[in-house]
Design a protein around this motif. Sequence first.
Motif, mmCIF file in Angstrom:
data_model
loop_
_atom_site.group_PDB
_atom_site.id
_atom_site.type_symbol
_atom_site.label_atom_id
_atom_site.label_comp_id
_atom_site.label_asym_id
_atom_site.label_seq_id
_atom_site.Cartn_x
_atom_site.Cartn_y
_atom_site.Cartn_z
ATOM 1 N N SER A 258 0.829 -1.198 0.000
ATOM 2 C CA SER A 258 0.000 0.000 0.000
ATOM 3 C C SER A 258 0.870 1.257 0.000
ATOM 4 C CB SER A 258 -0.919 0.001 1.219
ATOM 5 O OG SER A 258 -1.600 1.214 1.343
ATOM 6 N N THR A 259 1.915 1.267 0.834
ATOM 7 C CA THR A 259 2.813 2.411 0.886
ATOM 8 C C THR A 259 3.525 2.614 -0.437
ATOM 9 O OG1 THR A 259 3.169 2.102 3.268
ATOM 10 C CG2 THR A 259 4.804 3.393 2.076
ATOM 11 N N LEU A 260 4.014 1.524 -1.011
ATOM 12 C CA LEU A 260 4.703 1.604 -2.295
ATOM 13 C C LEU A 260 3.772 2.122 -3.385
ATOM 14 C CD1 LEU A 260 7.287 1.078 -3.879
ATOM 15 C CD2 LEU A 260 6.497 -1.280 -4.247
ATOM 16 N N ALA A 261 2.514 1.685 -3.352
ATOM 17 C CA ALA A 261 1.547 2.126 -4.359
ATOM 18 C C ALA A 261 1.295 3.621 -4.247
ATOM 19 C CB ALA A 261 0.237 1.351 -4.204
ATOM 20 N N ARG A 262 1.201 4.143 -3.032
ATOM 21 C CA ARG A 262 0.944 5.574 -2.856
ATOM 22 C C ARG A 262 2.160 6.408 -3.252
ATOM 23 N NH1 ARG A 262 -0.433 6.111 2.847
ATOM 24 N NH2 ARG A 262 0.040 3.908 3.069
ATOM 25 N N ARG B 37 4.697 9.379 10.252
ATOM 26 C CA ARG B 37 5.545 8.177 10.173
ATOM 27 C C ARG B 37 5.857 7.830 8.722
ATOM 28 N NH1 ARG B 37 1.773 5.962 14.054
ATOM 29 N NH2 ARG B 37 2.627 6.133 16.172
ATOM 30 N N GLU B 38 4.835 7.872 7.855
ATOM 31 C CA GLU B 38 5.043 7.549 6.445
ATOM 32 C C GLU B 38 5.976 8.555 5.779
ATOM 33 O OE1 GLU B 38 0.930 5.297 5.112
ATOM 34 O OE2 GLU B 38 1.054 7.472 4.910
ATOM 35 N N GLN B 39 5.784 9.824 6.086
ATOM 36 C CA GLN B 39 6.611 10.841 5.454
ATOM 37 C C GLN B 39 8.046 10.793 5.973
ATOM 38 O OE1 GLN B 39 4.556 14.634 5.576
ATOM 39 N NE2 GLN B 39 2.674 13.723 4.784
ATOM 40 N N ALA B 40 8.208 10.498 7.266
ATOM 41 C CA ALA B 40 9.556 10.354 7.816
ATOM 42 C C ALA B 40 10.273 9.167 7.173
ATOM 43 C CB ALA B 40 9.489 10.177 9.329
ATOM 44 N N LEU C 214 6.068 16.537 20.973
ATOM 45 C CA LEU C 214 6.797 15.485 21.691
ATOM 46 C C LEU C 214 6.635 14.143 20.983
ATOM 47 C CD1 LEU C 214 5.828 16.482 25.346
ATOM 48 C CD2 LEU C 214 8.049 16.841 24.226
ATOM 49 N N VAL C 215 5.453 13.902 20.421
ATOM 50 C CA VAL C 215 5.235 12.674 19.644
ATOM 51 C C VAL C 215 6.004 12.755 18.329
ATOM 52 C CG1 VAL C 215 3.517 11.183 18.560
ATOM 53 C CG2 VAL C 215 2.972 12.363 20.702
ATOM 54 N N ALA C 216 5.981 13.922 17.704
ATOM 55 C CA ALA C 216 6.760 14.103 16.472
ATOM 56 C C ALA C 216 8.233 13.812 16.734
ATOM 57 C CB ALA C 216 6.581 15.524 15.941
ATOM 58 N N ALA C 217 8.739 14.234 17.887
ATOM 59 C CA ALA C 217 10.138 13.994 18.230
ATOM 60 C C ALA C 217 10.441 12.505 18.272
ATOM 61 C CB ALA C 217 10.465 14.639 19.575
ATOM 62 N N GLU C 218 9.535 11.727 18.835
ATOM 63 C CA GLU C 218 9.740 10.273 18.910
ATOM 64 C C GLU C 218 9.763 9.653 17.515
ATOM 65 O OE1 GLU C 218 6.676 8.711 21.354
ATOM 66 O OE2 GLU C 218 7.344 9.748 23.175
ATOM 67 N N ILE C 219 8.846 10.096 16.671
ATOM 68 C CA ILE C 219 8.761 9.551 15.310
ATOM 69 C C ILE C 219 10.023 9.874 14.519
ATOM 70 C CG2 ILE C 219 7.524 9.740 13.115
ATOM 71 C CD1 ILE C 219 4.959 10.203 14.784
#
Length: 350
Positions: free
Chosen positions: A4-8, A55-58, A102-107
Amino acid sequence: MFRSTLARRSRGLLSGWLAGRARRRGIRIFRYHGVVERRTDPVLDRNQHTFASLREQAAYLSRFRVLGLDELLAELTAPAAAPRSTSPAAAITFDDGFANNLVAAEILERRELPWMLFVPSGEIGERRAMWLVTLSLWLMDGEAARVEALGAEWPLGTRDERERSFRRIRTALKALSAADRRREMDAIEAQLPAGETERLVDRHPELRILSAEELRGLSGAGVEIGSHGVHHEMHHAGQPAEVRERELSQSISDLERLLGRPCRAFAFPNGDILDESPEEAARAGYLAAFTTEEGSAEPGAPLHALPRLSAPGSLDRFVQVFSFEDAPPARESSALSLVPQPDAGRRKDA
């Protein structure tokens, strides 16, 4: 999930190619605001990405060179004759200092990606929100059925009325000087139940500003903390020069005193910028300043008026923006196509 990720990702590349868009050049400096587990309100969460989206963009960005501030400045100021990498490069920035960063930092830490965070120094603290967020909470989720502001009465009885009132009041307040904006905000707050702001921030904890302790923790973990002004006041023609200068200079001293390290970069609130703004930022001591002007940063770009790209929410659109310019490449002029085209206007923050 992988398929799915590869398709997008593939859709993003294919859509740009089919649209005939030029390949993007330069350093892609992406602009985020915050992250939430899921978006539940289109107004309150309008600037938020979901955890899954970031997460996907990172993961996608980790395939390329992601630069911290030092590397970014080195690439933008390198002599023309210096050898240059042909690998695409990007940088990651977050505006406003939401506690959910803070969540963005973890990701981002899991992917070992450097990033920059721009915070309004005068809003840091427990149970507080930046003034634009506070306004949205008052008008979209507060108890008042109407408010008086800007010489008019604004109904808040229905969802549609709340949205219309919020958008029109927000637009008007952004255009005011800091003193007039505070006066209008104080007048609105006086009409609300006691403790309304704290109650609403407690109801929406993801929209509060980082505390001093949390900000020190991010700085200690290697996040580049920059300034977003003192109170996120706009740098437009209606803003007195002394206010603009105070927003620049006081915030740099506030953050350096809080964090015990230099504050080296600034992001113009709302993207407002005047001809004199780059010089004002440089004079205040910043090494770089960022706008919301859409585009990539090429070597030789003005360091105190750097463009950024608003990070889309979907992965396919993100890949498209990373890979392609927004408009198709211009065709060569001919005798049959010499009609002048209107200039495009500068994009402002939403």
